[in-house]
Design an enzyme around this catalytic site. Structure first.
Site, PDB file in Angstrom:
ATOM      1  CG  HIS A  73      -1.963  -1.064   1.219  1.00 12.50           C
ATOM      2  ND1 HIS A  73      -3.247  -0.923   0.758  1.00 12.50           N
ATOM      3  CD2 HIS A  73      -1.878  -2.350   1.645  1.00 12.50           C
ATOM      4  CE1 HIS A  73      -3.913  -2.059   0.896  1.00 12.50           C
ATOM      5  NE2 HIS A  73      -3.103  -2.944   1.431  1.00 12.50           N
ATOM      6  CG  ASN A 147      -7.894  -4.262   1.105  1.00 12.66           C
ATOM      7  OD1 ASN A 147      -7.208  -3.248   1.294  1.00 12.66           O
ATOM      8  ND2 ASN A 147      -7.389  -5.481   1.145  1.00 12.66           N
ATOM      9  CG  HIS A 338      -2.168  -0.652  15.050  1.00 14.07           C
ATOM     10  ND1 HIS A 338      -2.052  -1.933  14.586  1.00 14.07           N
ATOM     11  CD2 HIS A 338      -1.953  -0.711  16.395  1.00 14.07           C
ATOM     12  CE1 HIS A 338      -1.784  -2.749  15.606  1.00 14.07           C
ATOM     13  NE2 HIS A 338      -1.723  -2.026  16.707  1.00 14.07           N
TER      14      HIS A 338
END
Ligand code: HDE
Length: 690
Positions: A73, A147, A338
């Protein structure tokens, strides 16, 4: 935006913003600098002297400007905005206030990304897109790191380095960039059939989004919501774009990668600058704890969806992105997401992919951002207060007062003290078992949902999938790898495998072990999107000197009223002359643009203009190519002759609208409807030479 509309996060960032207008240049020590163009030398021709502190500081800082890019990413773009729940109905299921306090606008930062390419790679490659949201809630930061595809390649986090090594450029020559069309990825895929479902999505148009603003987002894993009583409900998070889900076509994406490698990034930036704020609805799939085993797949397996027909989405709120960052590096590049950042009321499950991610994201920031104090970087700072016993470390920005950086302490009054009932309490799941390295039997079926996806596609979606497999496998230089993939595809659907095999020139497989089950899930297809808006669609008006300016004005006024973005494209920049001598300002010159950067084309009338365009190869190609890519094309009056020059057959059922100008109203309505339909996939384009 008025100052009242600003989020708490935005106001917090004011403390870090630096406005350099009306300021003199200084060193980092605040010493004014009189000349930054010449180093300090002995005489005009040197040598340069060591004591030039400004030179040393300038070069040293420059030498250290780069940080490691994200291991995956790496390429992305971000924006700020807010999340707002619709009502308080979720308060029965979760302690998370931001999900259940009506009217509470929680600030967010969202970063969209591709996965495989490096920071400078093109936007429109075939890839999964990251959709990572940081909610700056009053109870602390919650990161939903998702995603645009609802499943993943692997089931256990321990396979992630293997998978990423396979998909990234090959290690001996670092080729290819940002592409899965190479042998190592497909070698991994054929040996690891759990990838099959995800590969079906990756080969579909889902991997080619028209815009970040027109794609879904998924939390992928099953998480838990936990309420005040400590009772849990399984949950899957879904973002649904207000503008509908739309994709580019493969040929278009490859050309855009050269014409405008920043296509998706620019699209996000421009729409926010123009006030067309992207918006998504958050929908939840909720499953009671006691129904954990009620499905014919394991809800802890991240290679599986819960079909929406089985568990419908419950709409709970909206996400709006309304502000671009001030500085790409400071904000977007340094944003540290995170998966382990959860707030009270949201909890994990035993999904082994999720458990591994809960480790990886913190770990990776330590190397990427250079130490444990990255949560103090402005974009990462919570708006909730932070009090802890962490001290020191690289780039410590805070001045903690007091003597006692430990707990329990009496010297600083025992502060900061545990929060008791306000604190995060982990869901008390009862678990027991043997310590083993093994995959659950319930994770074993790798094909049923891949078949479900295939069965749910429209015919044109299937054609695109077959073409994608042929392209990707056609680039693989190992026959046994191609054959291995075809064998796996045969278990998805025999006809699919036969067609792929035929396209790449390998032997067609025999009958599969398990025939196609015949079930489908309409929610998986993009063919059923409502075609009810043309908001933010980019429409090119092709003009030259002698254009009928009244056509330009009336059509553009109509499209702009429908919130489309219109540009006037002409053989050169500046302005063209209208048929009555009026000045028509040009937005973009033909040599600097291409049809692939637009959603539709409009050719106004004007004999002289159309004659010039018909003799201009770029203009003719513009129309032919737009036709090939299924885009709406409109022509008024003499404009229809440019369509003839481009060999584009008129026909409203295929989105090509040519009008002799009699019924302008009717033309406008049909053209807008054609733009809203996004793409016409049934055009006979096999022989179109664009
Ligand atoms: Fe990630 N992933 N991931 N991932 N991921 C990273 O974290 C990882 C996975 C996703 O815009 C890294 O800060 C492991 C699934 C997004 O900054 C790293 C596994 C999903 C982003 C990492 C996965 C994602 C990342 C690299 C397998 C969708 C970009 C840089 C267990 C639900 C966030 C970083 C941004 C980034 C690890 C699988 C989404 C290395 C070990 C599944 C959107 O920590």
């Amino acid at each position: 935006m008025t100052s009242d509309d600003r989020t708490e996060k935005d106001r917090q960032l004011d403390g870090y913003r630096v406005d350099q207008r009306d300021s003199v240049l200084t060193t980092d020590q605040g010493i004014p600098v009189d000349d930054t163009d010449n180093s300090l030398k002995v005489g005009e021709r040197g040598p340069t002297v060591m004591e030039d502190f400004h030179f040393r500081e300038k070069i040293t800082h420059f030498d250290h400007e780069r940080i490691p890019e994200r291991v995956v990413h790496a390429r992305g773009s971000g924006a700020y905005g807010f999340f707002e729940p619709y009502d308080d109905s979720l308060s029965l299921l979760t302690r998370a206030e931001f999900l259940s306090t009506p009217g509470l606008r929680t600030p967010v930062f969202v970063r969209f990304s591709t996965v495989a390419g490096s920071r400078g790679s093109a936007d429109t490659v075939r890839d999964v897109r990251g959709f990572a949201t940081k909610f700056y809630t009053r109870q602390g930061n919650f990161d939903l790191v998702g995603n645009n595809i609802p499943v993943f390649f692997i089931q256990d986090a321990i396979k992630f380095p293997d998978f990423v090594h396979a998909v990234k450029p090959e290690p001996h020559n670092e080729i290819p960039q940002a592409s899965s069309a190479h042998a190592t990825l497909w070698d991994f895929v054929q040996l690891q059939p759990e990838t099959t479902h995800m590969m079906m999505w990756l080969m579909s148009d889902r991997a080619l989004p028209r815009s970040f603003r027109m794609m879904q987002g998924f939390g992928v894993h099953t998480f838990r919501l936990v309420n005040e009583e400590g009772l849990a409900t399984f949950v899957k998070f879904h973002w649904t774009p207000k503008l509908g889900k739309h994709s580019l076509v493969w040929d278009e994406t490859q050309k855009i990668a050269g014409k405008d490698p920043d296509f998706n990034r620019r699209d996000l930036w421009e729409s926010i600058e123009r006030g067309a704020y992207p918006e998504w609805e958050l929908g939840l799939q909720l499953v009671a704890e006691e129904d954990e085993h009620a499905f014919d797949f394991d809800i802890l397996d991240a290679t599986k969806i819960i079909p929406e027909e089985q568990v419908p989405l419950r709409p709970v709120g909206r996400l709006v992105l309304d502000r671009n960052p001030d500085n790409f590096f400071a904000e977007t590049e340094q944003a540290a997401f995170h998966l382990g950042n959860v707030v009270p009321g949201i909890d994990f499950t035993n999904d082994p992919l999720l458990q591994g991610r809960a480790f990886s994201y913190l770990d990776t920031q330590l190397i990427r951002l250079g130490g444990p104090n990255f949560p103090q970087i402005p974009v990462n700072r919570p708006i909730a207060e932070v009090h802890d016993h962490h001290r020191e470390g690289y780039h410590q920005m805070l001045i903690h007062k007091g003597r006692a950086a430990y707990h329990p302490n009496s010297l600083d009054g025992g502060w900061p003290a545990p929060a008791a009932d306000k604190g995060y309490t982990h869901y008390q799941e009862r678990v027991e078992g043997h310590k083993i390295r093994k995959r659950s039997e319930s994770f074993r079926d790798h094909y049923s949902q891949a078949t479900l996806f295939w069965n749910s596609m429209a015919d044109w979606e299937r054609e695109h999938i077959i073409a994608a497999f042929r392209f990707e496998l056609g680039k693989v230089d190992a026959l046994h790898v191609q054959e291995g993939v075809v064998r796996n595809l045969n278990e998805v659907d025999h006809d699919l495998a036969v067609q792929v095999a035929e396209g790449i020139g390998v032997d067609a497989p025999g009958p599969p072990i398990t025939p196609n089950h015949g079930r489908s899930s309409p929610a998986l297809s993009m063919a059923h999107e409502p075609a009810d808006t043309i908001a933010t669609r980019k429409i090119a008006f092709l003009v030259a000197d002698g254009v009928d300016a009244s056509h330009v004005h009336s059509v553009m006024a109509d499209l702009v009223a429908r919130e489309a973005f219109c540009e006037i494209v002409a053989p050169r920049g500046g302005a063209v002359r209208g048929v009555n001598g009026e000045r028509v300002p040009v937005t973009t010159a033909l040599p600097t643009t291409a049809s692939v950067l637009f959603d539709a084309v409009m050719v106004p009338g004007g004999e002289e203009s159309v004659r010039a365009l018909s003799q201009d190869g770029d203009a003719v190609h513009f129309v032919t190519e737009a036709y090939k890519h299924g885009k709406a094309i409109g022509a008024l009056g003499a404009g229809t002759r440019l369509l003839e020059a481009a060999h584009v057959p008129p026909g409203s059922e295929q989105g090509v609208l040519a009008s002799s100008d009699v019924d302008l109203e009717g033309f406008l309505a049909s053209f807008a409807a054609a733009v809203a339909a996004h793409r016409f996939h049934r055009r006979p384009i096999a022989a179109v030479p664009a």
